[in-house]
Design an enzyme around this catalytic site. Structure first.
Site, PDB file in Angstrom:
ATOM      1  N   LYS A   1      43.179   6.652   1.852  1.00  0.00           N
ATOM      2  CA  LYS A   1      43.373   6.136   0.539  1.00  0.00           C
ATOM      3  C   LYS A   1      44.216   6.454  -0.418  1.00  0.00           C
ATOM      4  O   LYS A   1      44.798   7.469  -0.453  1.00  0.00           O
ATOM      5  CB  LYS A   1      41.802   6.646   0.013  1.00  0.00           C
ATOM      6  CG  LYS A   1      41.226   5.920  -1.229  1.00  0.00           C
ATOM      7  CD  LYS A   1      39.857   6.612  -1.596  1.00  0.00           C
ATOM      8  CE  LYS A   1      39.295   5.789  -3.132  1.00  0.00           C
ATOM      9  NZ  LYS A   1      38.030   6.349  -3.271  1.00  0.00           N
TER      10      LYS A   1
ATOM     11  N   SER B   1      34.167   2.609  -4.126  1.00  0.00           N
ATOM     12  CA  SER B   1      35.855   2.576  -4.533  1.00  0.00           C
ATOM     13  C   SER B   1      36.546   2.584  -3.135  1.00  0.00           C
ATOM     14  O   SER B   1      37.802   1.888  -3.210  1.00  0.00           O
ATOM     15  CB  SER B   1      36.360   3.359  -5.349  1.00  0.00           C
ATOM     16  OG  SER B   1      36.178   4.785  -4.974  1.00  0.00           O
TER      17      SER B   1
ATOM     18  N   SER C   1      31.184   5.921  -3.000  1.00  0.00           N
ATOM     19  CA  SER C   1      32.463   5.136  -2.771  1.00  0.00           C
ATOM     20  C   SER C   1      32.915   5.414  -1.239  1.00  0.00           C
ATOM     21  O   SER C   1      33.798   4.741  -0.930  1.00  0.00           O
ATOM     22  CB  SER C   1      33.716   5.823  -3.823  1.00  0.00           C
ATOM     23  OG  SER C   1      33.495   5.352  -4.949  1.00  0.00           O
TER      24      SER C   1
END
Lengths: 521, 101
Positions: free
Chosen positions: A83, A158, A182
């Site tokens: 990420k 997310s 997330s």
């Protein structure tokens, strides 16, 4: 020839060790897939071919050395996506925000060091909601990510890019972060496995912070064993994160049962709780049926499932949306246009702050900074922040009481719905926040939670969540592996994302174009 | 609890050092009030005798040996700075005529 991207990580390990494939070939296959699919999916913010191939070649050297491979970690030579809030020295780290555009990380995050030490190959950095604030990945400053099961829907957030990279076979493994859901929610919406470990399990040194009493790092994978292996690689005490705990990381994470019979037999006698409050108002009835069928399957394998209560669940959302924004407003004070990132106003320091932060942050981040600043401001601190921290105690106690009564784990939905269309929740922040109603209490209590695929609803993936006591990741993985074994013959299990074929067609619209077209309807 | 007025929203934006447009301030006023409505639910709970939770795992202070370790090189840090000179980050002026000091 086998498509190397379709292999599970542990199958890659076996073939690498047997000398049947090289890490270079594996890495090239994944880089090609990521590049081909990124136009239609937008899962990646950077794909670093050059660096990845250097790492792959180094892994191949270790694999070929007489002593190298035998004692090596299973992830040696296996590709991983990160990420874009994980620092990789010399690389960008935008956290999905304009305010970090152009910033280059001057050092490696702890987990980056760990991945390098085991010899994993970092392919690049994935798209995300800005500063990890969002449940749909539509709050990225770099455009939304599409879900390969239906390109007009969101992948969740997310960590949407990390989830899609794995679901779409761009990487066998990826890293996300989970502050209120997330990792688990995008894992559920894209049909893969994702775990939020216990608070303190993985060092956050070198990770962009959102809400420091809640943030945890965790893996995505296409099966349970792979997720366990990635957690094993990154977990453990690091003195640079004072909240990382010196709790041993069990090597059994690398030895979950390979045999379905053995894995399913492990469910016998397990005591599971089904919290009734997690079947929230507004939960999609067909998703609910998938959860009920999963519970029946667990019972069929010899587990007992009892309905239980977590009475303060309903207060979770309000509590979370005080605590998390309050911590975020403090953490995000560092983005000031002085030391790094763009500086958008120069006449004096106050104007610089106002302009840089006003224009550098996106709408959701500004909303949460405003909420947090208000909740911490003079006259409101006790009414909001202290009150929320007290309710947090009650939420945590609900879980503690059940685990003290001897439950091995709790079974619940991960998300109240399957993936929703672009734009569906953008006009109403509270509707978006409700996407995490079943996941955020777990962060409030600091517990581990895993989402595993449990079927499809109208063709879209549904996730089953298992929640355990602190430090019970190994047990959660064993239970999850058992459930995976029970459903190994299910028709949905081997199914690839429905619109995966479209994702390599350059004539397809980008996710941003799709979102815009839907908004005009 | 009364809702946030427009000037409340402006005040919070100033505390947060966010330069917001008129449109943003208007939109945020509605959205923040909608979110604050959700918070009122917490008043249902009597928490007078409940201790607050700031973090969930039982950690105690952890001390390390006081040993000097290398810091990041200055030039690496300055590379990310929007403006730098002579080994320092250059900040916009803190006191200026316009801001009235």
């Amino acid at each position: 020839m086998t498509d190397l991207t379709r292999l599970l990580a542990h199958e890659m390990t076996d073939r690498l060790r047997a000398g049947e494939i090289t890490s270079r070939a594996l890495t090239e296959a994944h880089l090609d897939a990521a590049e081909a699919g990124n136009h239609a999916l937008n899962a990646w913010l950077t794909i670093d071919r050059e660096r990845a191939l250097v790492e792959a070649d180094a892994a191949d050297v270790r694999l070929a050395s007489p002593v190298g491979a035998a004692d090596a970690h299973p992830l040696l030579g296996v590709p991983v996506a990160l990420k874009d809030l994980v620092s990789v020295k010399g690389g960008q780290c935008t956290a999905g925000s304009r305010i970090l555009e152009g910033y280059l990380a001057p050092y490696d995050a702890h987990i980056t060091e760990r991945l390098r030490a085991v010899g994993a190959v970092i392919l690049g950095k994935t798209n995300m909601d800005e500063f990890a604030m969002g449940s749909s990945n539509e709050h990225s400053a770099y455009g939304p990510v599409a879900n390969p099961w239906d390109l007009e829907t969101v992948p969740g957030g997310s960590s949407g890019g990390s989830a899609v990279a794995v679901a779409a076979y761009h990487a066998p493994l990826s890293i996300g972060t989970d502050t209120g859901g997330s990792i688990r929610q995008p894992a559920a919406l894209t049909g893969i496995v994702g775990i939020k470990p216990t608070y303190g399990r993985v060092s956050r040194y070198g990770i962009v912070a959102f809400a420091s009493s809640l943030d945890q790092i965790g893996p995505f994978a296409r099966d349970v064993r792979d997720a366990a292996a990635l957690l094993h690689a990154v977990a453990g005490r690091d003195e640079r994160d004072s909240t990382s705990a010196s709790v041993p990381v069990p090597d059994e994470l690398l030895h979950l049962p390979a045999s379905d019979d053995e894995a399913a037999a492990g469910l016998r006698g397990k005591r599971l709780g089904l919290p009734r409050e997690y079947f929230v108002a507004g939960m999609d009835p067909d998703s609910r049926r998938r959860i009920e069928e999963s519970v029946a399957a667990l019972e069929g394998a010899g587990a007992t499932v009892e309905e239980v209560s977590l009475p303060h669940t309903d207060y979770g959302l309000a509590t979370y949306y005080i605590v998390a924004p309050a911590e975020a407003s403090a953490n995000l004070a560092r983005y000031d246009g002085v030391r790094f990132g763009p500086r958008l106003g120069d006449s004096d320091v106050l104007r610089n702050y106002l302009a840089t932060r006003g224009r550098g942050f996106g709408p959701e981040v500004k909303r949460r900074i405003m909420l947090g600043t208000y909740a911490l401001s003079a006259g409101y601190y006790d009414a909001f922040y202290v009150k929320a921290q007290k309710v947090r105690t009650l939420i945590k106690r609900d879980f503690d009481d059940l685990f003290e009564r001897g439950f091995d784990a709790l079974v619940a939905p991960t998300s109240p719905t399957t993936a929703f269309q672009f734009g569906a929740k953008m006009a109403d922040p509270v509707a978006m926040y409700l996407s995490d109603a079943c996941t955020l209490p777990v962060n409030m209590a600091g517990l581990p939670g895993i989402s595993i695929p449990c079927g499809l609803s109208e063709g879209m993936p549904v996730g089953l969540q298992l929640i355990g006591p602190a430090w019970s990741e190994l047990e959660l993985f064993r239970l999850s592996r058992g459930f995976e074994a029970l459903t190994s013959a299910a028709q949905w299990r081997g199914q690839e994302p429905t619109q995966l074929d479209l994702t390599t067609d350059p004539a397809q619209p980008t996710p941003a174009e799709r979102a815009q077209a839907l908004a005009q309807h | 609890m009364p809702g946030l007025s427009r000037s409340d929203v402006e005040h919070v934006a100033h505390l947060a050092r966010l330069g917001l447009t008129d449109d943003e301030l208007g939109r945020l006023q509605g959205q923040l009030n909608h979110i604050l409505d959700q918070y009122t639910k917490l008043a249902e709970l009597d928490t007078d005798s409940i201790a607050p939770t700031a973090q969930t795992i039982e950690l105690e202070n952890i001390l390390r040996e006081d040993v000097v370790t290398p810091s990041l090189p200055v030039e690496e840090i300055l590379r990310n700075a929007p403006d730098a000179a002579g080994g320092y980050i250059v900040s916009p002026p803190i006191l200026s005529d316009e801001s009235g000091g």
